[in-house]
Design a protein around this motif. Sequence first.
Motif, PDB file in Angstrom:
ATOM      1  N   LYS A   5      -5.101  -8.706   1.711  1.00  0.00           N
ATOM      2  CA  LYS A   5      -3.582  -7.130   0.844  1.00  0.00           C
ATOM      3  C   LYS A   5      -5.036  -5.605   0.723  1.00  0.00           C
ATOM      4  N   LEU A   6      -4.461  -4.890   1.237  1.00  0.00           N
ATOM      5  CA  LEU A   6      -5.233  -3.504   1.105  1.00  0.00           C
ATOM      6  C   LEU A   6      -4.304  -2.739  -0.087  1.00  0.00           C
ATOM      7  N   ASN A   7      -4.479  -2.010  -0.957  1.00  0.00           N
ATOM      8  CA  ASN A   7      -3.627  -1.214  -1.564  1.00  0.00           C
ATOM      9  C   ASN A   7      -4.757   0.009  -1.452  1.00  0.00           C
ATOM     10  N   GLU A  48      -0.410  -7.418   4.581  1.00  0.00           N
ATOM     11  CA  GLU A  48       0.073  -6.544   3.189  1.00  0.00           C
ATOM     12  C   GLU A  48      -0.280  -5.133   3.589  1.00  0.00           C
ATOM     13  N   VAL A  49       0.208  -4.229   3.177  1.00  0.00           N
ATOM     14  CA  VAL A  49      -0.245  -2.889   2.021  1.00  0.00           C
ATOM     15  C   VAL A  49       0.441  -2.395   1.753  1.00  0.00           C
ATOM     16  N   ARG A  50      -0.348  -2.296   0.747  1.00  0.00           N
ATOM     17  CA  ARG A  50       0.242  -1.443  -0.483  1.00  0.00           C
ATOM     18  C   ARG A  50       0.059   0.716  -0.949  1.00  0.00           C
ATOM     19  N   LYS A  77       4.912  -8.842  11.546  1.00  0.00           N
ATOM     20  CA  LYS A  77       6.365  -9.661  10.419  1.00  0.00           C
ATOM     21  C   LYS A  77       4.826  -9.120   8.553  1.00  0.00           C
ATOM     22  N   GLY A  78       4.076  -8.137   8.598  1.00  0.00           N
ATOM     23  CA  GLY A  78       3.343  -7.782   7.413  1.00  0.00           C
ATOM     24  C   GLY A  78       4.374  -6.605   6.878  1.00  0.00           C
ATOM     25  N   ILE A  79       4.124  -6.632   5.767  1.00  0.00           N
ATOM     26  CA  ILE A  79       4.293  -5.598   5.054  1.00  0.00           C
ATOM     27  C   ILE A  79       3.818  -5.093   4.624  1.00  0.00           C
ATOM     28  N   PHE A  80       4.685  -3.927   4.226  1.00  0.00           N
ATOM     29  CA  PHE A  80       4.004  -2.653   4.070  1.00  0.00           C
ATOM     30  C   PHE A  80       4.927  -1.743   2.378  1.00  0.00           C
ATOM     31  N   ASP A  81       4.871  -1.948   1.827  1.00  0.00           N
ATOM     32  CA  ASP A  81       5.063  -1.434  -0.413  1.00  0.00           C
ATOM     33  C   ASP A  81       5.369  -1.099  -0.314  1.00  0.00           C
ATOM     34  N   ILE A  82       6.139   0.274  -0.210  1.00  0.00           N
ATOM     35  CA  ILE A  82       6.076   2.110  -0.656  1.00  0.00           C
ATOM     36  C   ILE A  82       6.429   2.340  -1.837  1.00  0.00           C
TER      37      ILE A  82
END
Length: 147
Positions: A5-7, A48-50, A77-82
Amino acid sequence: MEIVKLNLGCGIYPEKGYINIDKDVSVKPDIVRDVTRGLPYSSNIVEEVRAYHFLEHLDPYDFLFIIEEVWRVLKPKGIFDIIVPMGITDDPTHRIFFNDNSFNVFLDRDSQYYYRRGSFWNLIKKEVVPQKYPSLHIILQKDEILK
């Protein structure tokens, strides 16, 4: 297999459980990198990427590159949270100004073919967060490429 998971653009707000990435060595990120030059990961391996209060600091072309680059590294189906601020703020380092429709182009199939060459997203969440300068919280999920 390890969950990655990346921030992105973590600044002084590193997130536990994430690999914190920033180009400013003084904030002591896990990885010092200017992500506008690419993410140091193979395709389809990140869960996931934030990007909280980071994308507004990019120029429009780097913003579009990051959208594609995040799509590339995310698993299916990975998540990009912005989270981005809405409208004009008092921060002189903001280079892009968002409204509640700013991400619609990434959700529309016809626009995707024209602008982004097939990096499709599904909308999971869209919420305006009230505060001094309201923010837009968007959660996108990677979708498949349609040929």
